[in-house]
Design a protein around this motif. Structure first.
Motif, mmCIF file in Angstrom:
data_model
loop_
_atom_site.group_PDB
_atom_site.id
_atom_site.type_symbol
_atom_site.label_atom_id
_atom_site.label_comp_id
_atom_site.label_asym_id
_atom_site.label_seq_id
_atom_site.Cartn_x
_atom_site.Cartn_y
_atom_site.Cartn_z
ATOM 1 N N ASP A 1 1.149 -1.426 0.015
ATOM 2 C CA ASP A 1 -0.050 -0.252 0.032
ATOM 3 C C ASP A 1 1.024 1.408 -0.149
ATOM 4 O O ASP A 1 0.218 2.188 -0.197
ATOM 5 C CB ASP A 1 -1.696 0.268 1.070
ATOM 6 N N HIS B 1 1.796 3.950 -4.905
ATOM 7 C CA HIS B 1 0.403 4.356 -4.446
ATOM 8 C C HIS B 1 0.597 4.216 -6.162
ATOM 9 O O HIS B 1 -0.455 4.904 -6.838
ATOM 10 C CB HIS B 1 0.784 5.732 -4.507
ATOM 11 N N THR B 2 1.885 4.624 -7.132
ATOM 12 C CA THR B 2 1.352 4.320 -8.852
ATOM 13 C C THR B 2 2.309 3.135 -9.095
ATOM 14 O O THR B 2 3.550 2.879 -8.362
ATOM 15 C CB THR B 2 2.042 5.548 -9.661
ATOM 16 N N GLN C 1 -16.805 -0.401 -11.604
ATOM 17 C CA GLN C 1 -16.538 1.075 -11.044
ATOM 18 C C GLN C 1 -17.174 1.564 -12.384
ATOM 19 O O GLN C 1 -18.239 2.482 -11.993
ATOM 20 C CB GLN C 1 -15.067 0.947 -10.626
ATOM 21 N N PHE D 1 -10.369 3.711 0.443
ATOM 22 C CA PHE D 1 -9.737 4.409 -0.241
ATOM 23 C C PHE D 1 -10.825 5.124 -1.907
ATOM 24 O O PHE D 1 -11.830 4.155 -1.535
ATOM 25 C CB PHE D 1 -8.797 3.395 -1.013
ATOM 26 N N ASN D 2 -10.804 6.079 -1.178
ATOM 27 C CA ASN D 2 -11.970 6.387 -2.467
ATOM 28 C C ASN D 2 -11.244 5.925 -4.088
ATOM 29 O O ASN D 2 -10.218 6.919 -4.131
ATOM 30 C CB ASN D 2 -11.484 8.210 -2.326
ATOM 31 N N ILE D 3 -11.530 5.219 -4.243
ATOM 32 C CA ILE D 3 -11.318 5.553 -6.011
ATOM 33 C C ILE D 3 -12.125 6.209 -7.266
ATOM 34 O O ILE D 3 -11.242 5.801 -8.278
ATOM 35 C CB ILE D 3 -11.707 3.724 -6.429
ATOM 36 N N TYR D 4 -12.868 6.955 -6.880
ATOM 37 C CA TYR D 4 -13.557 8.307 -7.824
ATOM 38 C C TYR D 4 -14.368 9.242 -7.080
ATOM 39 O O TYR D 4 -14.544 8.509 -5.666
ATOM 40 C CB TYR D 4 -15.102 6.742 -8.734
ATOM 41 N N LEU E 1 -7.335 10.981 -4.191
ATOM 42 C CA LEU E 1 -7.765 9.690 -4.195
ATOM 43 C C LEU E 1 -6.798 8.353 -4.313
ATOM 44 O O LEU E 1 -5.815 8.815 -4.557
ATOM 45 C CB LEU E 1 -8.331 9.633 -5.838
ATOM 46 N N ASN E 2 -7.359 7.584 -4.192
ATOM 47 C CA ASN E 2 -6.504 6.209 -3.296
ATOM 48 C C ASN E 2 -5.278 6.285 -2.597
ATOM 49 O O ASN E 2 -4.817 5.390 -2.687
ATOM 50 C CB ASN E 2 -5.706 6.593 -5.612
ATOM 51 N N SER F 1 -5.343 5.881 1.891
ATOM 52 C CA SER F 1 -5.825 5.641 3.052
ATOM 53 C C SER F 1 -6.395 6.675 3.582
ATOM 54 O O SER F 1 -5.552 7.934 3.926
ATOM 55 C CB SER F 1 -4.637 5.256 3.396
#
Length: 249
Positions: free
Chosen positions: A18, A21-22, A85, A114-117, A131-132, A134
């Motif tokens: 985690d 992040h990319t 999604q 985690f907010n994915i959108y 976004l993404n 924690s």
């Protein structure tokens, strides 16, 4: 994680992953150790296992680590969730346009979300979720949705792991989450951040499993009690619509 059945080493390995992040981010062992709160020697042992499985690679020039090619296989296997999604995003956008407030689509990982959108409010004063990133589950609306689906034993572990931040006794925390599960919605009344209110509802796939949580977040000055009640009805309605479409796939 005393008195709990979870495998500590496995959870710590996920904590290491985690940190990235990319797919292009590179981190040294010291950076990772600082983020997960473990000694460098412990992180090194975890990384060796993750390297063996192809989940992490090491840049031989700078000795830093990055995500490995094993994630290609996971991405391919996760095609169903990408479809989920895509479907949910349509309703998130619609709900944000209807309320003029920030609407988030979140997933969970243990005691974090985690907010994915998200679709941001057009107002200048608005929440600024990354976004993404924690966020703690125990004090967020979306997080409480996911925690409410856990067994009491798992909830106790979450409580013990975050006891210094949870401003409730264990019985109060359990009662609150039981009520969330019963009502099908959760409220964060400035617990996550002073001046911010949030209401969330679960999105269920086939079999009733909660795969996402949808939330409406706004400053308390705009999210009055009357507006909260209206937004609660809306987020429950939209989460149910998303659930119905997911279950029909």
């Amino acid at each position: 994680m005393a008195n709990h059945q979870f495998a500590t080493t496995l959870l710590k390995a996920f904590d290491v992953l985690d940190c990235f992040h990319t797919s292009t981010e590179e981190l040294g062992i010291s950076d990772i150790a600082a983020q997960v709160g473990l000694p460098v020697s412990s992180v090194h042992r975890l990384i060796q296992s993750l390297e063996f499985e192809g989940l992490l690679f090491q840049n031989q020039e700078n000795k830093k680590y990055y995500l490995g090619t094993k994630f290609f296989t996971y991405a391919e296997k996760g095609g169903r969730y990408q479809q989920y999604q895509k479907l949910a995003v349509k309703y998130v956008d619609e709900l944000a346009d209807l309320t003029s407030e920030t609407v988030n689509l979140a997933i969970s990982s243990g005691d974090r979300i985690f907010n994915i959108y998200k679709k941001d409010s057009p107002f200048i004063i608005r929440p600024n979720f990354a976004l993404n990133a924690s966020y703690p589950a125990h004090c967020t609306g979306t997080g409480r949705i996911f925690l409410s689906q856990m067994s009491d034993a798992s909830i106790r572990w979450v409580y013990e792991n975050n006891a210094g931040e949870i401003q409730q006794s264990l019985p109060e925390f359990l009662d609150m989450l039981h009520e969330v599960r019963k009502n099908g919605c959760a409220l964060d009344n400035e617990e996550f951040n002073p001046g911010l209110r949030c209401v969330a509802a679960p999105v269920r796939a086939a079999g009733g499993t909660v795969v996402f949580a949808v939330s409406i977040s706004a400053p308390a000055t705009r999210m009055t009690d009357a507006v909260y009640e209206k937004n609660r009805e809306l987020v429950v309605k939209y989460a149910a619509q998303i659930s119905a479409e997911l279950q029909a796939l």
